[in-house]
Design a protein around this motif. Sequence first.
Motif, short mmCIF file in Angstrom:
data_model
loop_
_atom_site.label_atom_id
_atom_site.label_comp_id
_atom_site.label_asym_id
_atom_site.label_seq_id
_atom_site.Cartn_x
_atom_site.Cartn_y
_atom_site.Cartn_z
N GLY A 201 12.49 -3.68 -4.37
CA GLY A 201 11.36 -3.45 -3.49
C GLY A 201 10.53 -4.71 -3.38
N GLY A 233 7.46 -2.46 1.24
CA GLY A 233 6.52 -1.47 0.74
C GLY A 233 6.95 -0.73 -0.51
N ALA A 234 8.09 -1.12 -1.10
CA ALA A 234 8.63 -0.41 -2.25
C ALA A 234 8.29 -1.12 -3.55
CB ALA A 234 10.14 -0.26 -2.12
N PHE A 238 11.44 2.90 -7.16
CA PHE A 238 11.17 3.49 -5.85
C PHE A 238 12.10 4.64 -5.49
CE2 PHE A 238 14.07 -0.10 -4.91
CZ PHE A 238 15.05 0.53 -4.19
N GLU A 255 6.40 3.56 -8.48
CA GLU A 255 6.06 4.53 -7.44
C GLU A 255 7.28 4.85 -6.58
OE1 GLU A 255 2.75 5.22 -3.87
OE2 GLU A 255 2.98 3.25 -4.80
N TYR A 256 7.46 6.14 -6.30
CA TYR A 256 8.53 6.60 -5.42
C TYR A 256 8.23 6.23 -3.98
CZ TYR A 256 11.51 9.95 -2.90
OH TYR A 256 12.40 10.55 -2.05
N ASN A 257 9.28 5.83 -3.27
CA ASN A 257 9.16 5.51 -1.85
C ASN A 257 10.32 6.20 -1.14
OD1 ASN A 257 9.74 4.01 0.69
ND2 ASN A 257 8.00 2.75 0.05
#
Length: 278
Positions: A201, A233-234, A238, A255-257
């Motif tokens: 990411g 944005g990841a 992610f 953070e999950y994307n």
Amino acid sequence: MKIARFFFCFVVSLSFIPQAQADELVHFDSASVNPSPFLERKAKEQGVALPSPQATPLIGYLTRPPGNGPFPAVVLMHGCGGIHAHVKEVWPERLVSWGYVTLVVDSFTTRNIENSCKTYLPDRVSDAYGALDFLTKSGFVDTRRVALMGFSAGGIATLEATKIEGNEQLMDEKFRAAVAYYPVCAPLESDATVPTLILNGDLDDWSPAERCRQRVSRLSGKGPPVELHIYPGASHDFDDEAMIKPKTVFGHVEEYNAAAAEQSIASIRGFLQKYLAN
């Protein structure tokens, strides 16, 4: 009456549909690496005895599709925080649905390690090859079609296990492809020994994408292909839905994307189909 009989037969037939075999706890040893001919020669010249290679007892979690195989397989390497459901359950279920045997390697339990997030555990390369050796002896795995896949620190181990200057050359069995999720790349490394897919990411502050860009820029062009996918944005982790609510771990954001996860999963499926095909 006919409808009832049909419904009964339908239910009975469903009960006999073979299902993927659930996780099975298995035991195997890490690969013991014999000294290279160069080290053996130097030791002989100096009149010293090299220590005997030592193997570490390990445990793992094996899941396989219904049937006798032989199946292609994927060895999974967890991150520095140990085995989470994302690696132990979600990815094996997904890979088995695609037709792959999976073996999740637990590098920590038998070593009494809680995490390796502030250190580096080089033995994990030997763990990967110990898992490969276990699968080659199973009877239900096609030894010509086994990939190595790692997450974060497991991704580092994956790249280390398949680099041209590494211990791969000392192993009898070889992986055929490698997938590394958000690894910390070594910029000065060059070619890999197998086709490799690296997934990062662009906001990852733990495994910077720039280091992987540098690694790929040093490829000679003569080795197996190395693909680098960087998702806008990841952040770290992610692809892990457990991280829908962002977390800070050892000072780094996880953070999950959803968009990046979906794209990366599709890329991995196509990559494995391409390089583990019959």
